[in-house]
Design a protein around this motif. Structure first.
Motif, PDB file in Angstrom:
ATOM      1  N   GLU A 387      34.077 -32.968 -10.192  1.00  0.00           N
ATOM      2  CA  GLU A 387      33.494 -32.871  -8.854  1.00  0.00           C
ATOM      3  C   GLU A 387      32.004 -32.588  -8.986  1.00  0.00           C
ATOM      4  OE1 GLU A 387      35.491 -30.224  -6.215  1.00  0.00           O
ATOM      5  OE2 GLU A 387      37.489 -30.926  -6.755  1.00  0.00           O
ATOM      6  N   TYR A 388      31.205 -33.320  -8.227  1.00  0.00           N
ATOM      7  CA  TYR A 388      29.766 -33.094  -8.263  1.00  0.00           C
ATOM      8  C   TYR A 388      29.209 -33.124  -6.846  1.00  0.00           C
ATOM      9  CZ  TYR A 388      29.116 -38.125  -7.510  1.00  0.00           C
ATOM     10  OH  TYR A 388      29.131 -39.388  -6.977  1.00  0.00           O
ATOM     11  N   VAL A 389      28.098 -32.421  -6.643  1.00  0.00           N
ATOM     12  CA  VAL A 389      27.484 -32.363  -5.318  1.00  0.00           C
ATOM     13  C   VAL A 389      26.659 -33.625  -5.107  1.00  0.00           C
ATOM     14  CG1 VAL A 389      25.975 -31.063  -3.777  1.00  0.00           C
ATOM     15  CG2 VAL A 389      27.469 -29.856  -5.375  1.00  0.00           C
ATOM     16  N   LYS A 390      27.054 -34.422  -4.145  1.00  0.00           N
ATOM     17  CA  LYS A 390      26.484 -35.765  -3.989  1.00  0.00           C
ATOM     18  C   LYS A 390      25.021 -35.769  -3.558  1.00  0.00           C
ATOM     19  CE  LYS A 390      28.538 -36.085   0.652  1.00  0.00           C
ATOM     20  NZ  LYS A 390      29.491 -36.835   1.490  1.00  0.00           N
ATOM     21  N   ASP A 391      24.532 -34.666  -3.011  1.00  0.00           N
ATOM     22  CA  ASP A 391      23.155 -34.627  -2.532  1.00  0.00           C
ATOM     23  C   ASP A 391      22.161 -34.162  -3.592  1.00  0.00           C
ATOM     24  OD1 ASP A 391      23.847 -35.485   0.090  1.00  0.00           O
ATOM     25  OD2 ASP A 391      24.630 -33.475   0.486  1.00  0.00           O
ATOM     26  N   TYR A 392      22.652 -33.924  -4.825  1.00  0.00           N
ATOM     27  CA  TYR A 392      21.775 -33.571  -5.936  1.00  0.00           C
ATOM     28  C   TYR A 392      21.862 -34.697  -6.970  1.00  0.00           C
ATOM     29  CZ  TYR A 392      21.305 -28.986  -3.834  1.00  0.00           C
ATOM     30  OH  TYR A 392      21.017 -27.966  -2.963  1.00  0.00           O
ATOM     31  N   PRO A 393      20.886 -35.610  -6.973  1.00  0.00           N
ATOM     32  CA  PRO A 393      20.991 -36.829  -7.799  1.00  0.00           C
ATOM     33  C   PRO A 393      21.282 -36.583  -9.270  1.00  0.00           C
ATOM     34  CG  PRO A 393      19.164 -37.026  -6.247  1.00  0.00           C
ATOM     35  CD  PRO A 393      19.667 -35.608  -6.139  1.00  0.00           C
ATOM     36  N   TRP A 394      20.732 -35.517  -9.851  1.00  0.00           N
ATOM     37  CA  TRP A 394      20.947 -35.286 -11.281  1.00  0.00           C
ATOM     38  C   TRP A 394      22.426 -35.061 -11.598  1.00  0.00           C
ATOM     39  CZ3 TRP A 394      23.286 -31.136 -13.526  1.00  0.00           C
ATOM     40  CH2 TRP A 394      23.398 -29.951 -12.776  1.00  0.00           C
ATOM     41  N   GLN A 395      23.184 -34.553 -10.618  1.00  0.00           N
ATOM     42  CA  GLN A 395      24.604 -34.307 -10.877  1.00  0.00           C
ATOM     43  C   GLN A 395      25.369 -35.618 -11.039  1.00  0.00           C
ATOM     44  OE1 GLN A 395      26.789 -31.413  -8.736  1.00  0.00           O
ATOM     45  NE2 GLN A 395      25.517 -29.807  -9.586  1.00  0.00           N
ATOM     46  N   GLU A 396      25.088 -36.561 -10.155  1.00  0.00           N
ATOM     47  CA  GLU A 396      25.744 -37.861 -10.299  1.00  0.00           C
ATOM     48  C   GLU A 396      25.324 -38.532 -11.603  1.00  0.00           C
ATOM     49  OE1 GLU A 396      26.598 -41.954  -7.757  1.00  0.00           O
ATOM     50  OE2 GLU A 396      24.852 -40.737  -7.267  1.00  0.00           O
ATOM     51  N   LEU A 397      24.047 -38.438 -11.952  1.00  0.00           N
ATOM     52  CA  LEU A 397      23.572 -39.003 -13.217  1.00  0.00           C
ATOM     53  C   LEU A 397      24.314 -38.399 -14.407  1.00  0.00           C
ATOM     54  CD1 LEU A 397      19.714 -39.002 -12.582  1.00  0.00           C
ATOM     55  CD2 LEU A 397      21.184 -41.023 -12.774  1.00  0.00           C
ATOM     56  N   THR A 398      24.535 -37.084 -14.356  1.00  0.00           N
ATOM     57  CA  THR A 398      25.212 -36.403 -15.455  1.00  0.00           C
ATOM     58  C   THR A 398      26.664 -36.863 -15.586  1.00  0.00           C
ATOM     59  OG1 THR A 398      23.798 -34.461 -15.159  1.00  0.00           O
ATOM     60  CG2 THR A 398      25.818 -34.145 -16.418  1.00  0.00           C
ATOM     61  N   VAL A 399      27.354 -36.957 -14.451  1.00  0.00           N
ATOM     62  CA  VAL A 399      28.754 -37.386 -14.486  1.00  0.00           C
ATOM     63  C   VAL A 399      28.867 -38.822 -14.988  1.00  0.00           C
ATOM     64  CG1 VAL A 399      30.817 -37.783 -13.104  1.00  0.00           C
ATOM     65  CG2 VAL A 399      29.409 -35.777 -12.657  1.00  0.00           C
ATOM     66  N   LEU A 400      28.015 -39.712 -14.488  1.00  0.00           N
ATOM     67  CA  LEU A 400      28.060 -41.112 -14.926  1.00  0.00           C
ATOM     68  C   LEU A 400      27.677 -41.232 -16.402  1.00  0.00           C
ATOM     69  CD1 LEU A 400      26.488 -42.911 -11.840  1.00  0.00           C
ATOM     70  CD2 LEU A 400      28.913 -42.681 -12.434  1.00  0.00           C
ATOM     71  N   ASN A 401      26.758 -40.383 -16.850  1.00  0.00           N
ATOM     72  CA  ASN A 401      26.371 -40.374 -18.258  1.00  0.00           C
ATOM     73  C   ASN A 401      27.543 -39.980 -19.144  1.00  0.00           C
ATOM     74  OD1 ASN A 401      24.983 -38.527 -20.635  1.00  0.00           O
ATOM     75  ND2 ASN A 401      23.827 -40.383 -20.197  1.00  0.00           N
ATOM     76  N   LEU A 402      28.256 -38.918 -18.748  1.00  0.00           N
ATOM     77  CA  LEU A 402      29.442 -38.500 -19.496  1.00  0.00           C
ATOM     78  C   LEU A 402      30.526 -39.576 -19.456  1.00  0.00           C
ATOM     79  CD1 LEU A 402      29.757 -34.745 -18.476  1.00  0.00           C
ATOM     80  CD2 LEU A 402      29.453 -35.609 -20.796  1.00  0.00           C
ATOM     81  N   GLN A 403      30.694 -40.179 -18.297  1.00  0.00           N
ATOM     82  CA  GLN A 403      31.708 -41.226 -18.152  1.00  0.00           C
ATOM     83  C   GLN A 403      31.447 -42.371 -19.145  1.00  0.00           C
ATOM     84  OE1 GLN A 403      31.509 -43.828 -14.636  1.00  0.00           O
ATOM     85  NE2 GLN A 403      33.638 -43.295 -14.200  1.00  0.00           N
ATOM     86  N   ARG A 404      30.186 -42.807 -19.229  1.00  0.00           N
ATOM     87  CA  ARG A 404      29.836 -43.913 -20.121  1.00  0.00           C
ATOM     88  C   ARG A 404      29.937 -43.504 -21.588  1.00  0.00           C
ATOM     89  NH1 ARG A 404      24.910 -44.534 -18.647  1.00  0.00           N
ATOM     90  NH2 ARG A 404      23.976 -43.389 -20.378  1.00  0.00           N
ATOM     91  N   ASN A 405      29.426 -42.331 -21.925  1.00  0.00           N
ATOM     92  CA  ASN A 405      29.362 -41.925 -23.332  1.00  0.00           C
ATOM     93  C   ASN A 405      30.718 -41.518 -23.907  1.00  0.00           C
ATOM     94  OD1 ASN A 405      26.634 -42.389 -23.243  1.00  0.00           O
ATOM     95  ND2 ASN A 405      26.082 -40.254 -22.923  1.00  0.00           N
TER      96      ASN A 405
END
Length: 550
Positions: A387-405
């Motif tokens: 779960e990430y807070v959608k209004d803080y862009p770095w959080q989505e970037l972090t989740v997508l980064n982990l997802q890819r890596n």
């Protein structure tokens, strides 16, 4: 320039219970340098004492309640209610105290705080503030059921010891109890609060305070404050303050361009250049003691396996996320907390930085991640939702980064966007599990006790507590008791090193970065100082610094 509030700074308590002059000087220097580093455009602007008819300030999310005990969020509830319900004293990010409702605070022994109160102060209802109101407020905001108790003030009892005197007895010699009370206790009219206990903070039953404003109206989209006619001290320039809830950073930019708002936070730091391009806008950036990190619940599979946690740590591209999410408004962290929180017990900023720089680190490496996962009980991978807070862009970037890596390792990450209020609600109920992304966590005082001492240890597991990883070890248990108790610097520094070393080895938390606090004001307005912080928002001092340039 300091905010326009009455009184002179109070001399901090002795080093045994508070902060050394050395760290204050160091942090003040760091702040002054960063605020003029070229990351912002805060050249001094000529201000006037002209009244400002209305200031419309954007909030990144709607307060879940206007009762701070039920919604402990500096950037929303704190920003609003510190203008209505005042603190006893204000504490800055550099550890300096300024009197407010309390004219002085003394500490006759390690577990006693004595507050002398300002006379002649009235609530917006017309009732005079009494020592009983203050005693009730301290107890209320320190109660185990209050979100504000997360700071761990350790209040054992509060008594009225004079017509304008309140004495607080602590359960233990907590080195930062005074700062905790200063930050969390926003004094309310006790009679009103008790009469509306079930609905306090809802629309129509906002707490009654002694501040320069009172709540005129409250909806999910907008909160309007008007002047409190009972407030007779130095008044802020704004006649009315409107808080508009605008979660999206781009939408706030458009609102500033159109003039429908006059200022607010920049939550997408990399967009600062767009904010600066708005005609007449000023971007204010200040360093902070807040930090962003990744937490893993060590009591639940697969994160109960240290090799899984290390594999995750090796799969985070911190440098890439930081550049994409913050531009130049963040710095990488070597340990779980920044050096500024440790310098007092370490003896110097350099000593703290040197120690943090020598801690084990987990660089981005698919090979290392695969090797660690192969040693775990889940060598073929696993699935988890973040779960990430959608209004803080770095959080989505972090989740997508982990997802890819992590995908090449057989790990399936499912991102789940939530609102800040949804995240906070689960956090304070201690219902977040798996991998989580705590954000903007900061010490209430520049010392290891307020944050590092609360992120670990068995006593910090549960509702209203912040050991989100549910992690401890026997050595950490002993060390946590040392750093959260007033005592010699040398012993507290040894304990601090023990905790940080074991965190780096066992990886319940993965340090990411510490971010600058960035705010914007529109044409015709300026702050009298080089910037504001979440401390200023939550203690109400920001409104006194806000001036007209017209």
């Amino acid at each position: 320039m300091p905010p326009t509030v009455p009184g002179r700074p109070v001399k901090p308590l002795s080093r045994r219970t508070m902060l050394s002059a050395a760290i204050l000087a160091t942090l003040t220097t760091v702040a002054a340098t960063a605020c003029t580093s070229g990351n912002d455009d805060t050249e001094a602007k000529r201000t006037t004492d002209k009244a400002i008819p209305v200031v419309n300030w954007a909030l990144p999310n709607a307060p879940a309640s206007l009762d701070y005990a039920k919604s402990y969020d500096n950037n929303s509830t704190g920003a609003v209610m510190s203008l209505v319900t005042e603190p006893l004293e204000r504490v800055s990010s550099t550890g300096e105290f300024t009197p407010n409702l309390a004219t002085s605070v003394t500490q006759p022994d390690a577990t006693t705080l004595v507050y002398k109160l300002r006379s002649g102060v009235k609530f917006s209802s017309g009732a005079e503030m009494t020592a009983q109101d203050v005693a009730w407020s301290i107890e209320y905001f320190s109660a185990d059921t209050a979100q504000t108790s997360a700071l761990g003030q350790q209040v054992g009892g509060v008594s009225v010891t004079g017509p304008l005197e309140v004495t607080v007895k602590l359960k233990a010699p907590v080195p930062t109890a005074r700062a905790g009370i200063a930050i969390t206790t926003l004094v309310e009219e006790a009679e009103f609060a008790k009469a509306h206990a079930k609905t306090l903070g809802n629309a129509g039953t906002a707490p009654v305070g002694t501040g320069p404003y009172k709540v005129a109206s409250q909806t999910a989209e907008k909160i309007t404050l008007v002047r409190n006619p009972q407030y007779t001290r130095t008044k802020p320039a704004a006649d009315k303050v409107v808080f508009s809830v605008i979660p999206d950073d781009t939408a706030r930019q458009l609102a500033l361009r159109s003039g429908s708002i006059h200022g607010g936070p920049v939550t997408d730091r990399k967009s600062a250049v767009q904010w600066k391009a708005i005609p007449g806008a000023t971007v204010y950036a200040s360093p902070s003691l807040s930090q962003d990190f990744l937490a893993m619940d060590v009591t639940r599979a697969p994160f109960d396996d240290v090799h899984v946690r290390r594999a995750v740590a090796h799969s985070v591209d911190r440098a890439g996320i930081m550049k994409a999410g913050f531009g130049s408004y963040a710095k990488p962290m070597s340990g779980l907390v920044p050096a500024g929180e440790l310098a007092g017990v370490a003896g110097s900023q350099r000593a703290a930085e040197d120690f943090l720089g020598d801690l084990p680190s987990y660089e981005l490496s698919e090979a290392e991640a695969k090797a660690e996962l192969a040693k775990s009980a889940h060598p073929q991978g696993f699935s988890t939702t973040i779960e990430y807070v959608k209004d803080y862009p770095w959080q989505e970037l972090t989740v997508l980064n982990l997802q890819r890596n992590l995908k090449p390792l057989g790990v399936k990450i499912t991102p789940k966007p939530v609102t800040a209020n949804q995240w906070y609600a689960k956090f304070f109920k201690h219902e977040l599990t798996g991998i989580t992304l705590p954000f903007g966590f900061g010490a209430s005082y520049p010392d290891p006790a307020p944050l590092l001492g609360k992120l670990v240890g068995k006593t910090n597991i549960g509702p209203q507590k912040i050991n989100i990883a549910n992690w401890s070890t026997p050595d950490v248990e002993k060390a946590q008791q040392v750093i959260t108790t007033a005592g010699p610097d040398a012993a507290r520094w040894t304990a601090t090193r023990t905790i940080l070393t074991q965190v780096a080895d066992q990886v319940p938390y993965v340090p990411l970065f510490t971010e600058d606090e960035v705010y914007t004001l529109g044409k015709g307005l300026a702050f009298e100082k080089s910037g504001i912080t979440s401390f200023d928002l939550s203690n109400g001092s920001w409104i006194f610094s806000l001036k007209s340039t017209a």
